[in-house]
Every structure is written in C-alpha cells, then in structure tokens.
Design a protein around this motif. Structure first.
Motif, mmCIF file in Angstrom:
data_model
loop_
_atom_site.group_PDB
_atom_site.id
_atom_site.type_symbol
_atom_site.label_atom_id
_atom_site.label_comp_id
_atom_site.label_asym_id
_atom_site.label_seq_id
_atom_site.Cartn_x
_atom_site.Cartn_y
_atom_site.Cartn_z
ATOM 1 N N GLU A 26 0.702 -1.189 -0.055
ATOM 2 C CA GLU A 26 0.048 -0.064 -0.035
ATOM 3 C C GLU A 26 0.958 1.338 0.058
ATOM 4 N N ILE A 27 1.831 1.175 0.616
ATOM 5 C CA ILE A 27 2.742 2.471 0.724
ATOM 6 C C ILE A 27 3.266 2.587 -0.756
ATOM 7 N N PHE A 28 3.687 1.551 -1.536
ATOM 8 C CA PHE A 28 4.133 1.669 -2.867
ATOM 9 C C PHE A 28 3.334 2.128 -3.672
ATOM 10 N N SER A 29 1.958 1.889 -3.474
ATOM 11 C CA SER A 29 0.815 2.457 -4.340
ATOM 12 C C SER A 29 0.624 3.732 -3.826
ATOM 13 N N ALA A 30 0.661 4.152 -2.497
ATOM 14 C CA ALA A 30 -0.007 5.371 -2.148
ATOM 15 C C ALA A 30 0.956 6.655 -2.153
ATOM 16 N N THR A 31 2.232 6.490 -2.272
ATOM 17 C CA THR A 31 3.060 7.623 -2.300
ATOM 18 C C THR A 31 3.450 8.085 -3.588
ATOM 19 N N LEU A 50 11.919 2.494 -0.839
ATOM 20 C CA LEU A 50 13.006 1.848 -0.469
ATOM 21 C C LEU A 50 13.296 2.462 1.049
ATOM 22 N N ARG A 51 12.906 3.746 1.382
ATOM 23 C CA ARG A 51 12.999 4.268 2.655
ATOM 24 C C ARG A 51 11.972 3.500 3.542
ATOM 25 N N HIS A 52 10.816 3.362 2.994
ATOM 26 C CA HIS A 52 9.668 2.673 4.048
ATOM 27 C C HIS A 52 10.382 1.106 4.439
ATOM 28 N N THR A 53 10.970 0.435 3.279
ATOM 29 C CA THR A 53 11.684 -1.045 3.544
ATOM 30 C C THR A 53 12.538 -0.881 4.681
ATOM 31 N N MET A 54 13.373 0.193 4.480
ATOM 32 C CA MET A 54 14.541 0.200 5.528
ATOM 33 C C MET A 54 14.233 0.240 6.998
ATOM 34 N N PHE A 55 12.915 1.134 7.151
ATOM 35 C CA PHE A 55 12.147 1.184 8.485
ATOM 36 C C PHE A 55 11.693 0.104 9.013
ATOM 37 N N LEU A 56 11.120 -0.553 7.997
ATOM 38 C CA LEU A 56 10.485 -1.901 8.293
ATOM 39 C C LEU A 56 11.476 -2.966 8.942
ATOM 40 N N ILE A 57 12.808 -3.266 8.003
ATOM 41 C CA ILE A 57 13.825 -3.839 8.216
ATOM 42 C C ILE A 57 14.432 -3.610 9.730
ATOM 43 N N VAL A 115 6.598 10.447 -5.154
ATOM 44 C CA VAL A 115 7.409 10.149 -6.126
ATOM 45 C C VAL A 115 7.180 11.339 -7.309
ATOM 46 N N TYR A 116 6.091 11.873 -7.420
ATOM 47 C CA TYR A 116 5.917 12.927 -8.595
ATOM 48 C C TYR A 116 6.924 14.143 -8.027
ATOM 49 N N ARG A 117 6.763 14.495 -6.722
ATOM 50 C CA ARG A 117 7.684 15.432 -6.300
ATOM 51 C C ARG A 117 9.381 15.369 -6.376
ATOM 52 N N GLN A 118 9.531 14.385 -5.852
ATOM 53 C CA GLN A 118 10.979 13.606 -5.892
ATOM 54 C C GLN A 118 11.568 13.141 -7.219
#
Length: 448
Positions: A53-58, A73-80, A62-65
């Motif tokens: 859902e984060i991959f879809s909802a961000t 990738l940032r979210h995945t690192m926090f999950l790890i 993505v458009y700004r950056q």
C-alpha cells in the motif's frame, strides 16, 4: 551402469545437504524469532500490506521527488529496522523495561524542546531533527509512559496505592498536557490507554470515577472554549493549533440542511473527508486491486492518515475488514497471553501495548470512514512514518518479551540440570530467580 549409480549417490547426497540446510535454517529461525507465533504472523502480514500500500499510495511523493523507488526503499529500511527492534526487545527479559521511567524523563525533555528547536510540518511542531534524522518525541513518550504506568501498577500492595495513584495521574497529566499543545488526538489516546490500564490494574473505582468526571468536565469546557475563541486569535502564536481544532469540530458537527449541489461540492473544509469517501465508494466489495487507486493522487495524506481509505479502494470492503480483524486479533491474542502470565508487570505491559496498537488503529479507521473528526493518527505498522513504525515494532517486542519470560513453563525434576530442558526454559528459570532476588531487595529497601 556405474555412471547411473554415481548420479544416484550424488543426488541422494544433494538431498541430504538440502535437508540439513533446511533444518539448520529452521533451528536458526526458532532461536532468533521466539515468542507467540500468532503475534509474529500478524506482524509479518501487516508488513506485507504496508509495503504494497505504501508503494501505491506514495505517488505524490514520487511525483515531487522524481524517484520511483525512493519512498518505498525508505519505508522498507524502516520495516527492516522494525524487525531488528523486535528481535532485540523480545530477547530482553521484561524486568529490564522498568527502566522506561528514565526514557520517559528524556522524552519529556524532548517534548519541551520541540517548540523551540523542532521542525514544523503541516502547521504542527511535532518533530525534532537530530544528525539528519527526524524523530517524533510524542511517540517515544507514549511507549515510555505506558511502560511506567504498568510498572507502578505492578508495585501496588494495598499500603502505597494512594501514593502511586498520585504519581500515575501526575505523570499522565504532565506528559499528555505537553503533547496536547500540538497533538491533541495523541494526548487523548495516550491518556485513555493509561486510564484503561489503571482500570485493569485494580485501581479503586472511586478514584477512577473522579478522574473520569474531571476529564469529562474538562473536555466540555474545552469544546465551549473552541466555540467562543475569536478566529483572529488563532492566526499565529501559541493558539495557532486552535484554529485547526475549530475547523475540524465545526465541519464534523455541522448538520445544516444543504442542497444536493452544496453537499456534493468539494471545498477546502471537506477536501480530505470527501476524497476518502470517494476512495471507499470506488473500492466496492473486492476493490480495484493494488496499484489502481485514483484517490491516492488527491488525498494529501494518502500514505499516512488516510491510508485505510486507499486500502479499501484497492482491496475492497473484504480487504478493509481483513485489516480490521488483524488488529482485533492482536488485542484478543494479547489478552490470552496476559491471562497466562503470573507476574503483574509483564501482564500490564502486554495489555498496554495491545491497547495502544488496537485503539490507534481503530481511530485511524474511524477517521477514514468519517465516524470521528480528522485526528492525524497513523495506522500502526502500515502508515508511512519512521518514528511511528519503529515504536510500533517496539510494542510488538514488548508483547513477545512478556510472552517469553513472563509465562512459567513446566520443568523436569532436575531443573536446570535436566539435559532435555530447552534454552528458553533455562532462560525463564534464571529470569524468575532474578525476579525473586529483586523483590527481596525492594522489600529490604522499603523496610529500611
């Protein structure tokens, strides 16, 4: 013939090596990931849903950056990092978490410093940047206050109940009062969880009733003040957040008769709620499937406050109910774990952690479906947010630690000398011996 025999031998050796490697991995996994399997399973499922859902909802980020993989990738690192926190905490005996009182003192200092050196995001001073990392002190205060209340409740003995009650209420008022200046919903959530924990902890009902009546009176007075404070007073200064509370309360509590055209017109006041309703309506029963959301491009906080609406849009009512059931399972399973625990401190730690996770989730979901005003509470472990995700993982770690070290296990007659006894049983025995020694030392100190 010899070649076939050789191939058969090599094949059997390969199968044996594969079986040995699998058993080795299984043993390693059982050593690292201990504790209640249901809690672990719910955690893993929530992590998977979060990644999808984060991959879809961000999409807006993505458009700004201009970086498709950066947010995920940032979210995945926090999950790890969250998994690492769980592994660390659930291997620490619960008795060490009585030191959360010192973490609470540090979090109070950070909360006081936040308005001075904090970073303002969406009109609120809730974050502090330290060495390039942004942390939210209120999240640290939540877990530390809950742990402190659990510890104080476990020390009630009939003679010190009044003193401990005053300490608990004092800490709750101070911490929640500071948090309320910029994050009223978090303050109310934290106070409610601690109050429920006190009710579970057998605090006298008369004392709790006094607190409840005082709280209701204060809430009524607060609502009246929101109605009478002139809007020009809230443009800047210490009352800047009051304007946000006023608009949310007015929007949610408004029951004026309006025309269909006015009702269906999206304005600045109803923008978030209107698009959340559209997302839920688009989802239907089975949803549009992950990645096909349209409202993610319109909701300002689609990846945080309103991610549950995106979940329903992409996974349908079925997916929304499934996510709701996951948090209910956390609450029920934690209650089952707490019933098996004899010691009071780990029992209250489990219940407090489960209440915090489930109640925050229910509030986020209620906002998404417009049952309550917008609060800004993230969906635990699913919403985007570094500090929130790591602290949420810590709650899971506390539950698993209490499950490992708080539940007494059957032992053989030889105790620690029994060769068939598992490492976990030995750890439990050592933990119980240390607990008895600590209780004896505390008794001696009180006597002195």
């Amino acid at each position: 013939m010899l070649d076939k025999l050789k191939d058969a031998i090599e094949s059997s050796n390969f199968q044996e090596d594969m079986e040995n490697s699998r058993s080795t991995l299984a043993k390693l996994g059982s050593k690292i990931f201990k504790g209640d399997k249901v809690i672990w399973l719910v955690f893993v499922i929530l992590c998977v849903i979060s990644l999808v859902e984060i991959f879809s909802a961000t999409s807006t980020i993505v458009y700004r950056q201009q970086n498709q993989w950066g947010p995920i990738l940032r979210h995945t690192m926090f999950l790890i990092g969250g998994v690492g926190i769980i592994v660390l905490i659930h291997n620490i005996p619960y008795r060490y978490f009585s030191s959360l009182i010192f973490v609470l003192i540090g979090s109070i200092i950070l909360l006081l410093l936040t308005p001075v050196i904090g970073t303002t995001i969406n009109g609120a001073d809730r974050w502090i940047s330290i060495f390039g990392f942004t942390i939210q002190p209120s999240e640290i205060a939540k877990i530390s206050l809950m742990g402190t209340i659990a510890f104080l409740l476990s020390k009630q003995n009939g003679m010190n109940d009044g003193l401990l009650f005053k300490w608990m209420i004092g800490l709750m008022v101070v911490v929640c009062g500071i948090i309320a200046l910029d994050n009223l919903s978090t303050a109310v959530l934290l106070f409610t969880v601690c109050f429920l924990l006190m009710f579970i902890g057998n605090v006298k009902l008369s004392r709790l009733l006094k607190v409840a009546v005082t709280g209701i009176a204060f809430l009524a007075l607060f609502i009246v003040m929101l109605k009478v404070i002139p809007p020009e007073w809230t443009n800047s200064g210490p009352l800047s957040r009051v304007g946000t509370w006023q608009s949310r309360l007015d929007e949610f509590g408004s029951h004026k008769e309006v025309s269909d055209e006015t009702y269906y017109t999206i304005t600045d006041d109803n923008y978030q709620v209107a698009h959340a309703k559209i997302a839920i309506a688009n989802g239907g029963i089975f949803g549009k499937f992950p990645g096909n959301s349209t409202e993610r491009d319109f909701l300002p906080q689609a990846y945080s406050d309103f991610i549950y609406a995106i979940i329903i849009e992409e996974m349908g009512i079925i997916g929304g109910v499934f996510v709701l059931l996951l948090y209910i399972i956390i609450l029920i399973r934690s209650g089952m774990i707490a019933r098996k625990i004899e010691k009071l401190f780990p029992k209250y730690l489990v219940l407090g952690s489960a209440l915090m996770l489930s109640m925050q989730a229910f509030i986020n979901m209620a906002v998404a479906v417009n049952l309550i005003p917008v609060t800004g509470q993230p969906l635990p472990l699913i919403s985007r947010g570094g500090t929130s995700l790591l602290i949420t993982s810590a709650y899971f770690g506390l539950i698993l630690s209490a499950d490992r070290f708080g539940i007494g296990k059957k032992r053989g007659k030889k105790g620690a000398d029994n060769p068939d006894q598992s490492d976990e049983e030995n750890e439990t025995m050592v933990s119980e011996v240390i607990d008895k020694l600590e209780e004896k030392v505390e008794f001696e100190i009180i006597q002195v």
